[in-house]
Design an enzyme around this catalytic site. Structure first.
Site, PDB file in Angstrom:
ATOM      1  N   CYS A 140      20.901  57.191   2.918  1.00  0.00           N
ATOM      2  CA  CYS A 140      19.792  56.885   0.867  1.00  0.00           C
ATOM      3  C   CYS A 140      20.637  55.966   0.716  1.00  0.00           C
ATOM      4  CB  CYS A 140      19.387  58.120   1.425  1.00  0.00           C
ATOM      5  SG  CYS A 140      18.026  57.799   0.349  1.00  0.00           S
TER       6      CYS A 140
ATOM      7  N   CYS B 213      13.012  54.114   2.593  1.00  0.00           N
ATOM      8  CA  CYS B 213      13.848  54.275   1.323  1.00  0.00           C
ATOM      9  C   CYS B 213      12.880  54.790   0.330  1.00  0.00           C
ATOM     10  CB  CYS B 213      14.420  53.818   1.082  1.00  0.00           C
ATOM     11  SG  CYS B 213      15.670  55.008  -0.532  1.00  0.00           S
TER      12      CYS B 213
HETATM   13  P1  FAD Z   1      23.401  64.597   9.742  1.00  0.00           P
HETATM   14  O1  FAD Z   1      21.631  65.172   9.545  1.00  0.00           O
HETATM   15  O2  FAD Z   1      23.981  64.739   8.458  1.00  0.00           O
HETATM   16  O3  FAD Z   1      23.482  65.362  10.800  1.00  0.00           O
HETATM   17  C1  FAD Z   1      25.022  65.918  10.910  1.00  0.00           C
HETATM   18  C2  FAD Z   1      25.484  67.000  11.934  1.00  0.00           C
HETATM   19  O4  FAD Z   1      26.577  66.825  12.779  1.00  0.00           O
HETATM   20  C3  FAD Z   1      25.107  68.712  10.707  1.00  0.00           C
HETATM   21  O5  FAD Z   1      24.602  69.243  10.861  1.00  0.00           O
HETATM   22  C4  FAD Z   1      26.724  68.632  10.449  1.00  0.00           C
HETATM   23  O6  FAD Z   1      27.341  70.249  10.432  1.00  0.00           O
HETATM   24  C5  FAD Z   1      26.774  68.315  11.902  1.00  0.00           C
HETATM   25  N1  FAD Z   1      28.880  68.312  12.153  1.00  0.00           N
HETATM   26  C6  FAD Z   1      29.081  67.690  11.702  1.00  0.00           C
HETATM   27  N2  FAD Z   1      30.850  67.655  11.970  1.00  0.00           N
HETATM   28  C7  FAD Z   1      30.678  68.473  13.380  1.00  0.00           C
HETATM   29  C8  FAD Z   1      31.715  68.386  13.873  1.00  0.00           C
HETATM   30  N3  FAD Z   1      32.681  67.856  14.366  1.00  0.00           N
HETATM   31  N4  FAD Z   1      31.112  69.341  15.147  1.00  0.00           N
HETATM   32  C9  FAD Z   1      29.838  69.399  15.011  1.00  0.00           C
HETATM   33  N5  FAD Z   1      28.768  69.293  14.589  1.00  0.00           N
HETATM   34  C10 FAD Z   1      29.354  68.440  13.123  1.00  0.00           C
HETATM   35  N6  FAD Z   1      16.409  60.302   4.676  1.00  0.00           N
HETATM   36  C11 FAD Z   1      15.166  59.479   4.482  1.00  0.00           C
HETATM   37  O7  FAD Z   1      14.910  59.238   5.116  1.00  0.00           O
HETATM   38  N7  FAD Z   1      14.493  59.796   3.029  1.00  0.00           N
HETATM   39  C12 FAD Z   1      15.226  60.510   2.129  1.00  0.00           C
HETATM   40  O8  FAD Z   1      14.453  60.241   0.875  1.00  0.00           O
HETATM   41  C13 FAD Z   1      16.088  60.252   2.075  1.00  0.00           C
HETATM   42  N8  FAD Z   1      16.985  61.046   0.913  1.00  0.00           N
HETATM   43  C14 FAD Z   1      17.783  61.604   0.724  1.00  0.00           C
HETATM   44  C15 FAD Z   1      18.771  62.291   0.121  1.00  0.00           C
HETATM   45  C16 FAD Z   1      20.057  62.662  -0.089  1.00  0.00           C
HETATM   46  C17 FAD Z   1      20.959  63.282  -1.509  1.00  0.00           C
HETATM   47  C18 FAD Z   1      20.662  62.764   0.956  1.00  0.00           C
HETATM   48  C19 FAD Z   1      22.384  62.970   1.083  1.00  0.00           C
HETATM   49  C20 FAD Z   1      20.326  62.436   2.134  1.00  0.00           C
HETATM   50  C21 FAD Z   1      18.877  61.378   2.056  1.00  0.00           C
HETATM   51  N9  FAD Z   1      18.028  60.786   3.485  1.00  0.00           N
HETATM   52  C22 FAD Z   1      17.091  60.789   3.401  1.00  0.00           C
HETATM   53  C23 FAD Z   1      19.083  60.315   4.386  1.00  0.00           C
HETATM   54  C24 FAD Z   1      19.083  61.781   6.018  1.00  0.00           C
HETATM   55  O9  FAD Z   1      19.469  63.259   5.094  1.00  0.00           O
HETATM   56  C25 FAD Z   1      19.864  61.249   6.485  1.00  0.00           C
HETATM   57  O10 FAD Z   1      20.381  59.668   7.234  1.00  0.00           O
HETATM   58  C26 FAD Z   1      19.774  62.086   8.113  1.00  0.00           C
HETATM   59  O11 FAD Z   1      19.950  63.641   7.822  1.00  0.00           O
HETATM   60  C27 FAD Z   1      20.689  61.694   9.077  1.00  0.00           C
HETATM   61  O12 FAD Z   1      20.989  62.692  10.847  1.00  0.00           O
HETATM   62  P2  FAD Z   1      22.024  62.589  10.911  1.00  0.00           P
HETATM   63  O13 FAD Z   1      21.173  64.000  11.977  1.00  0.00           O
HETATM   64  O14 FAD Z   1      22.394  61.236  11.380  1.00  0.00           O
HETATM   65  O15 FAD Z   1      23.195  63.803   9.498  1.00  0.00           O
END
Ligand code: FAD
Ligand code: UQ1
Length: 410
Positions: free
Chosen positions: A161, A339
């Site tokens: 983000c 975004c």
């Molecule tokens: P995540 O949702 O972070 O999930 C990763 C998972 O993997 C976690 O549950 C973690 O526990 C797990 N994990 C890590 N290591 C291991 C391991 N070794 N073994 C097993 N599990 C593990 N996005 C938008 O679209 N709009 C927005 O307005 C926006 N605003 C944001 C604002 C903030 C402050 C933040 C922090 C993020 C924002 N985002 C936004 C971004 C969005 O939250 C992420 O891009 C999204 O959650 C990514 O998904 P993901 O599944 O790739 O990762």
């Protein structure tokens, strides 16, 4: 020994979304998710939590409640992935084998790469919206602020983000104006980037906004040290690394450096930097055809967001359904990402764009303008769309809505 037809690593946004879709495709009994955390967070709302506009508690729900029913939850941490033997080893020492693998491990925060952090968060007037432990400290710092420099940072790495480091700055500006404290404040933004935002259309609007709100922008500078006891932050000029500047702050919002998940980095699934090495069109792994990936852990050359995960989930669902039938994947991800730039307590500029950094706007109105409707979307519609649409595998991004709203014109 545990074996699953479809093993999903990570139960964050991408992992839960894909497990719901894979349940539909092959039945719940064939799907397992490895995730250590008891709580699943809706991270995008933390921007509003840091500004006091939402509470933290509803941003988390028990993992047990959002896991699709019947899907096996392996409550452990992945330690090693061995794609040559289709095996994953978890922290408790057990081995799980798979036929197909979806990697959705997210990225890692690196507060420790800044000298003086994370211990500095023990002191007041410093916060970060990027983690559950530090987001409420942002709101405390904002309420405590009496005057002086309110400082906001963007690190010298890829981040998730990319707009969030600025959103909290605009909210701070609005809060200080509302409470009559803006005249005693200098709002200062330090970014490692050479631009305010990568997409020109939205960057032009943001430059107007910072000018109008009297916010100072310093490009090509990044935070290297915090002396939280003295409320001082040290910045380095990236174009002239010998040059550092120490700034006293009344409030500091830190966006930490970020990097690939250590479980992927250095292993056989990583590219040279450490991200999951995917085909950018189909989301299939470049060297292991039974491995797929989604979200922040990947090297897809687009901005890392939940909105991108939504669009990717529809493509990956299609790719996997084709691979299962021994057919060629036929749907291409265009890099869609989005975004919502929160620019005050009632306005948002909704940026949406693709791999080519070209705007791909859902609504048939100019989205480079700040709008109340878009704030309502961000604050009150998106959370529902997330919990009930995306995580249940029912929301694959706004592509179909866009076509409808443009009546087939775009
Ligand atoms: P995540 O949702 O972070 O999930 C990763 C998972 O993997 C976690 O549950 C973690 O526990 C797990 N994990 C890590 N290591 C291991 C391991 N070794 N073994 C097993 N599990 C593990 N996005 C938008 O679209 N709009 C927005 O307005 C926006 N605003 C944001 C604002 C903030 C402050 C933040 C922090 C993020 C924002 N985002 C936004 C971004 C969005 O939250 C992420 O891009 C999204 O959650 C990514 O998904 P993901 O599944 O790739 O990762
Ligand atoms: C989106 O799909 C999404 O995932 C659910 C987000 O994450 C919270 C977003 O912030 C945005 C903007 C979208 C895109 C959706 C629309 C309706 C434009």
């Amino acid at each position: 020994k545990q074996h699953y037809k479809m093993l999903v690593l990570g139960g964050g946004t991408g992992g839960i979304t894909m497990s719901a879709r894979m349940k539909r495709l092959m039945g719940a009994e064939n799907v397992a998710v490895v995730e250590p955390s008891e709580v699943h967070y809706y991270q995008p709302i933390w921007t509003l939590v840091g500004a006091g506009a939402k509470n933290l508690a509803p941003s988390g729900r028990p993992t047990a409640n959002i896991m699709p029913s019947g899907v096996k939850w392996v409550k452990s941490k992945v330690q090693e992935i061995n794609p040559d033997s289709n095996t994953v080893r978890t922290e408790d020492g057990s081995e799980i084998t798979y036929e197909y693998l979806i990697v959705a491990l997210g990225l890692q925060l690196h507060f420790e790469k800044i000298k003086g952090l994370p211990e500095g968060f023990e002191h007041p007037n410093i916060g970060s919206n990027y983690s559950v432990e530090t987001v409420e400290k942002t709101w405390k710092a904002l309420q405590n602020f009496k005057g002086g420099n309110a400082v906001f940072t963007y690190p010298n790495t890829l981040i998730k983000c990319g707009g969030a480091p600025q959103k909290i700055m605009y909210l701070t500006d609005a809060f200080l104006r509302k409470t009559g404290k803006r005249a005693n404040a200098n709002i200062i933004y330090y970014t490692s980037l050479p631009v305010i935002f990568a997409v020109k259309k939205y960057a032009d609007s943001l430059w107007e906004i910072v000018k109008q709100r009297d916010i100072q922008v310093n490009l090509r500078h990044h935070l290297i040290e915090v002396q939280a006891d003295k409320q001082e932050a040290v910045f380095q000029n990236l174009d002239n690394p010998e040059e550092t500047k120490t700034i006293e702050y009344g409030m500091l919002h830190v966006t930490p450096p970020m990097g690939p998940n250590m479980v992927i980095k250095g292993g056989p699934l990583a590219d040279e930097v450490g991200w999951l090495d995917l085909d950018k069109d189909t989301l299939q792994h470049k060297s292991f055809p039974n491995v797929f990936g989604i979200g922040d852990c990947t090297n897809l050359p687009t901005a890392k967001t939940g909105a991108a995960v939504a669009a990717q989930s529809a493509v990956l669902h299609r790719t996997i359904s084709k691979v299962l039938k021994k057919e060629k994947p036929d749907m291409k991800y265009d890099g869609y990402t989005s975004c919502p730039f929160v620019t005050s307590y009632n306005t948002v500029m909704l940026a949406e764009y693709d791999y080519d950094l070209q705007p791909v706007e859902t609504f048939p109105i100019n989205q480079a303008k700040e709008r109340r409707l878009m704030y309502y979307m961000k604050a009150d519609v998106m959370p529902h769309l997330y919990w009930h649409g995306l995580l249940r595998g029912l929301w694959g991004g706004p592509g179909p809505a866009r076509k409808l709203l443009h009546l087939g014109m775009k």
